[in-house]
Design an enzyme around this catalytic site. Structure first.
Site, short mmCIF file in Angstrom:
data_model
loop_
_atom_site.label_atom_id
_atom_site.label_comp_id
_atom_site.label_asym_id
_atom_site.label_seq_id
_atom_site.Cartn_x
_atom_site.Cartn_y
_atom_site.Cartn_z
N SER A 131 54.92 52.07 6.81
CA SER A 131 53.87 51.06 6.87
C SER A 131 52.95 51.26 5.66
CB SER A 131 53.10 51.24 8.18
OG SER A 131 52.20 50.19 8.35
N ALA A 132 52.75 50.18 4.87
CA ALA A 132 52.06 50.33 3.58
C ALA A 132 50.63 50.84 3.72
CB ALA A 132 52.06 48.99 2.85
N THR A 185 55.38 48.58 13.48
CA THR A 185 55.70 48.10 14.82
C THR A 185 56.89 47.14 14.80
OG1 THR A 185 53.36 48.29 15.38
CG2 THR A 185 54.72 46.92 16.84
N THR A 240 59.69 33.55 5.59
CA THR A 240 59.31 33.66 4.18
C THR A 240 58.64 35.01 3.93
OG1 THR A 240 59.09 31.30 4.03
CG2 THR A 240 57.96 32.58 2.34
N ASN A 265 50.94 60.94 15.00
CA ASN A 265 49.79 60.25 14.42
C ASN A 265 48.46 60.76 14.96
OD1 ASN A 265 51.21 58.84 16.63
ND2 ASN A 265 49.34 57.63 16.71
N CYS A 317 44.87 52.96 15.78
CA CYS A 317 44.93 51.56 16.17
C CYS A 317 44.52 51.34 17.62
CB CYS A 317 46.32 51.02 15.93
SG CYS A 317 47.62 52.12 16.46
N1 PLP Z 1 54.08 54.50 14.25
C1 PLP Z 1 53.08 55.35 13.95
C2 PLP Z 1 53.33 56.82 14.02
C3 PLP Z 1 51.83 54.87 13.58
O1 PLP Z 1 50.84 55.72 13.31
C4 PLP Z 1 51.64 53.47 13.53
C5 PLP Z 1 50.32 52.89 13.14
O2 PLP Z 1 49.33 53.53 13.07
C6 PLP Z 1 52.71 52.63 13.83
C7 PLP Z 1 53.92 53.18 14.19
C8 PLP Z 1 52.56 51.13 13.78
O3 PLP Z 1 52.53 50.68 12.46
P1 PLP Z 1 51.92 49.24 12.11
O4 PLP Z 1 50.47 49.32 12.45
O5 PLP Z 1 52.19 49.10 10.64
O6 PLP Z 1 52.65 48.24 12.91
#
Ligand code: PLP
Length: 354
Positions: A178-179, A51, A216, A130, A306
């Site tokens: 994203s890790a 994000t 940091t 996603n 999420c």
């Molecule tokens: N973009 C996609 C396609 C995602 O699936 C996600 C999180 O699931 C994000 C962005 C956001 O990533 P983060 O949760 O690391 O901020």
């Protein structure tokens, strides 16, 4: 990461010995990540996740590149869609949406029309969706962007660490990862800014990450991200084979268990091996469905991971024209899953739906 917390507690910006040791760990992580992704270390910037990466890159494009237009699709993650809406509100930069078909693929002919009528555009299209796992034809999309002088940003959060991704042959200008999507720690990610693109930060301050992201550094997170990416690359081909076989097994098991099940997106075609989106029997209450699966010890989402507690259905499935009377589930598979867990899922869903 444990070693890093216990022994490398210096601030990477400090010049003393402990700080220098921490700095070395960050630069080692950057070199590891860039080598795995076919990038130069100067093209990798660490951040708090997907994000933040999306916000940083898209706002910088709007502010600094005299962009006249953004082109995206209704299938994007809210990190992209909400950011583009804010940019439109605050900076007056227009946003067009590419049409999508019933399988959930973007219409490249429409993209070409939008590009032809909107010079100085930035195209924002994700590599894998996603919710459905659908994959974008990246090379064709990049060729269209190049032909029309547009910059190509692709949200690669779902694919980084799932494929061998060699950016020297992966023609996007900007990307994010994203890790936690590849079993790394949560709250850390990265931005990819190819050498030919010059952008400034969203978060300003003391100038860390070569002035691109102040604050940091999350040292342990960055070290964990690099180690996780390295680990998934060490067993990538076996994992892909195993996860793909789980997805195939799941589709077959669900078709037997629930005869009217539907797979959303291009599940048997151009789609990520680790995601399956299913629509179940009409009339089954989505909240009850999730609650019963949870009670059975099964962790799945009704939409994006999420926001799966959100009431109101999936905007992605709506854009694809999926039947809203059928509750949908997003099932994610990992290398740690086993076929008997898939059978248990199918049996549990059968008991709920029939
Ligand atoms: N973009 C996609 C396609 C995602 O699936 C996600 C999180 O699931 C994000 C962005 C956001 O990533 P983060 O949760 O690391 O901020």
């Amino acid at each position: 990461m444990q070693e890093c917390m216990l022994e490398s507690y210096g601030n990477p910006t400090a010049v003393h010995e402990a700080g220098r040791r921490a700095r070395v760990l960050i630069e080692q992580a950057r070199r590891k990540v860039s080598a795995l992704l076919g990038l130069s270390p100067g093209e990798v910037y660490f951040a708090s996740g997907g994000t933040e990466g999306v916000n940083t890159l898209l706002w910088a494009c709007a502010r600094e590149l005299q962009v006249k237009h953004f082109i995206s699709s209704p299938l994007e993650h809210p990190a992209v869609l909400k950011t583009l809406e804010s940019i439109r509100t605050w900076m007056g930069i227009d946003l067009s949406m590419v049409r999508v078909d019933a399988l959930g693929h973007v219409d490249l002919q429409h993209l070409e029309e939008l590009l032809a009528s909107n010079p100085k555009s930035v195209v924002c299209l994700m590599h894998a969706n996603n919710e459905t796992g659908n994959l974008l034809p990246v090379n064709d999309t990049a060729a269209l962007c190049k032909a029309h002088g547009a910059l190509f940003f692709s949200d690669t959060v779902q694919t980084m660490g799932k494929f061998r991704m060699d950016f020297s042959r992966f023609p996007v200008d900007l990307a994010v990862g994203s890790a936690h999507k590849f079993h790394g720690p949560k709250g850390v990610g990265l931005m990819v800014i190819r050498d030919h693109v010059r952008l400034g930060p969203l978060i300003t301050g003391a100038g860390q990450e070569r002035l691109m992201r102040a604050g940091t550094e999350n040292l342990c997170g960055i070290v964990g991200l690099a180690r996780a990416l390295e680990k998934v690359h060490q067993q990538m081909e076996e994992d892909i084979r195993h996860i793909r076989s789980l997805k195939d097994h799941c589709m077959r098991a669900l078709e037997v268990a629930i005869p009217d099940v539907l797979f959303n997106g291009d599940a048997r075609g151009r789609s990520l091996h680790s995601i399956l989106n299913v629509s179940l029997t009409p009339g089954v209450d989505p909240q009850m469905l999730l609650a019963r699966l949870d009670m059975a010890g099964i962790c799945v989402s009704s939409g994006r991971a999420c926001g799966s507690g959100t009431i109101g259905g999936s905007a992605v499935l709506k854009a694809m024209g999926a039947d809203p009377a059928r509750p949908a589930l997003r099932i994610s598979f990992s290398a740690a899953n086993r076929p008997d867990e898939i059978d248990y899922l199918a049996e549990t869903l059968k008991n709920i739906c029939l």
